[in-house]
Every structure is written in structure tokens, then in C-alpha cells.
Design a protein around this motif. Structure first.
Motif, PDB file in Angstrom:
ATOM      1  N   SER A  18     -18.563  12.975  46.147  1.00  0.00           N
ATOM      2  CA  SER A  18     -17.527  13.951  46.505  1.00  0.00           C
ATOM      3  C   SER A  18     -18.042  15.378  46.629  1.00  0.00           C
ATOM      4  N   ARG A  19     -19.225  15.694  46.102  1.00  0.00           N
ATOM      5  CA  ARG A  19     -19.752  17.065  46.253  1.00  0.00           C
ATOM      6  C   ARG A  19     -20.257  17.229  47.687  1.00  0.00           C
ATOM      7  N   ALA A  79     -13.581  23.427  51.292  1.00  0.00           N
ATOM      8  CA  ALA A  79     -13.989  24.556  50.447  1.00  0.00           C
ATOM      9  C   ALA A  79     -15.351  25.090  50.878  1.00  0.00           C
ATOM     10  N   ARG A 102     -11.514  17.773  50.335  1.00  0.00           N
ATOM     11  CA  ARG A 102     -11.213  19.137  49.874  1.00  0.00           C
ATOM     12  C   ARG A 102     -12.495  19.919  49.618  1.00  0.00           C
ATOM     13  N   ASN A 103     -13.538  19.246  49.169  1.00  0.00           N
ATOM     14  CA  ASN A 103     -14.823  19.916  48.969  1.00  0.00           C
ATOM     15  C   ASN A 103     -15.441  20.332  50.294  1.00  0.00           C
ATOM     16  N   GLU A 115     -15.960  21.369  43.289  1.00  0.00           N
ATOM     17  CA  GLU A 115     -14.923  21.620  42.293  1.00  0.00           C
ATOM     18  C   GLU A 115     -13.701  20.716  42.447  1.00  0.00           C
ATOM     19  N   HIS A 116     -13.548  20.095  43.611  1.00  0.00           N
ATOM     20  CA  HIS A 116     -12.396  19.201  43.821  1.00  0.00           C
ATOM     21  C   HIS A 116     -12.818  17.745  43.647  1.00  0.00           C
ATOM     22  N   ARG A 117     -11.836  16.888  43.410  1.00  0.00           N
ATOM     23  CA  ARG A 117     -12.150  15.473  43.235  1.00  0.00           C
ATOM     24  C   ARG A 117     -12.402  14.771  44.555  1.00  0.00           C
ATOM     25  N   SER A 118     -11.774  15.266  45.615  1.00  0.00           N
ATOM     26  CA  SER A 118     -11.934  14.563  46.895  1.00  0.00           C
ATOM     27  C   SER A 118     -12.985  15.236  47.772  1.00  0.00           C
ATOM     28  N   GLN A 119     -13.715  14.393  48.494  1.00  0.00           N
ATOM     29  CA  GLN A 119     -14.761  14.887  49.388  1.00  0.00           C
ATOM     30  C   GLN A 119     -14.135  15.786  50.462  1.00  0.00           C
ATOM     31  N   SER A 171     -20.625  14.318  42.323  1.00  0.00           N
ATOM     32  CA  SER A 171     -20.201  15.582  41.732  1.00  0.00           C
ATOM     33  C   SER A 171     -20.014  15.424  40.232  1.00  0.00           C
TER      34      SER A 171
END
Length: 145
Positions: free
Chosen positions: A41-42, A92, A88-89, A82-86, A28
Motif C-alpha cells: 500500500s505504500r 497523496a 489513497r497513498n 500514511e493511508h491503508r489503501s494504495q 507500508s
């Protein structure tokens, strides 16, 4: 934190089947320092809308029609980075996917019933026109009565 959340509900009792979701992860852009160069992470979530049996036929038809511009060979793709962690992505992307499908499968709004113009509106408009005409007529020096 526990495992991935359960089935993603679209509307009512219809949900996205976990088996039909295809996940891909890549690096990401954005903040993260040195860590960002090494972690995937993306999240990219793919759902074969054209080939699924999870949606009622009417919904599927409606979604295919409304999302035609977003589909690639009948597959709906949603990306989140948009988040740093996989984790949370992933969440999302899944939330975005369910929201898209919920909107695309929603029944069309009721057709608007045409109503006549109320008599008061017409009378008010004509009164205004008459008033404006009288004002303009009063501006000329001649007497029009």
C-alpha cells in the motif's frame, strides 16, 4: 471510484505528464492488522526532473536549483504510506509531488525596496535619549544647568 484523476496541474496550464511518472509500491508500516503484511500500500512516485520536457526551461532550471538537496540523479522521489489503501497513498504522493513542483517553480518574490528611516522615528529616538539623560543627570546631587 473511477480511474486515476487526470493530469496533475502544477500551475496555469502546465501539468505533470502521466507518461513520465514512475510508480513503485511496497509494504507500508502502520495500522492494518494482518492485511498490512500482504498488501503493497505504500506508494513511491518518481519524476525525472532533469530529463523532462514538460516544464518550461525557466521553471525547470528554477526547480532543479531549489530542489537540489532532494534530487537523486535529477529524479524527484515522493513517498506516501500514511493511508491503508494504495489508492489513497497514490493520490497523496501525487498531490505532494505537484505541491513541491509548484513551490519550486514559483517566481522569486519581488526584491524589497530599501526605504529611508522616517524623520519622526529618528526624532522620537533622540527625544527619548535626551529624556533618559536628563533623568540620570537629575540623580546626581550637583546642579548641571
Amino acid at each position: 471510484m473511477g480511474g486515476m484523476p487526470g493530469p496533475y496541474l502544477i500551475r496555469g496550464s502546465v501539468s505533470l505528464p502521466e507518461a513520465e511518472l514512475v510508480w513503485r509500491f511496497s509494504r507500508s508500516s502502520g495500522p492494518g492488522g494482518q492485511h498490512v503484511n500482504t498488501s503493497d500500500s505504500r506508494a513511491e512516485l518518481r519524476f525525472d526532473l532533469a530529463g523532462t520536457e514538460a516544464l518550461p526551461p525557466v521553471w525547470k532550471e528554477r526547480a532543479l536549483e531549489r530542489l537540489a538537496g532532494r534530487l537523486v540523479d535529477g529524479v524527484l522521489v515522493v513517498r506516501a504510506g500514511e493511508h491503508r489503501s494504495q489508492w489513497r497513498n497514490r493520490e497523496a504522493a501525487a498531490v505532494r509531488m505537484t505541491a513541491l513542483l509548484a513551490e519550486a517553480t514559483a517566481p522569486p518574490p519581488r526584491p524589497r525596496k530599501k526605504r529611508g528611516v522616517p524623520r519622526g522615528v529618528n526624532e522620537r529616538r533622540l527625544r527619548g535619549k535626551k529624556h533618559r539623560a536628563d533623568i540620570k543627570r537629575g540623580r546626581s546631587g550637583r546642579d548641571w544647568t
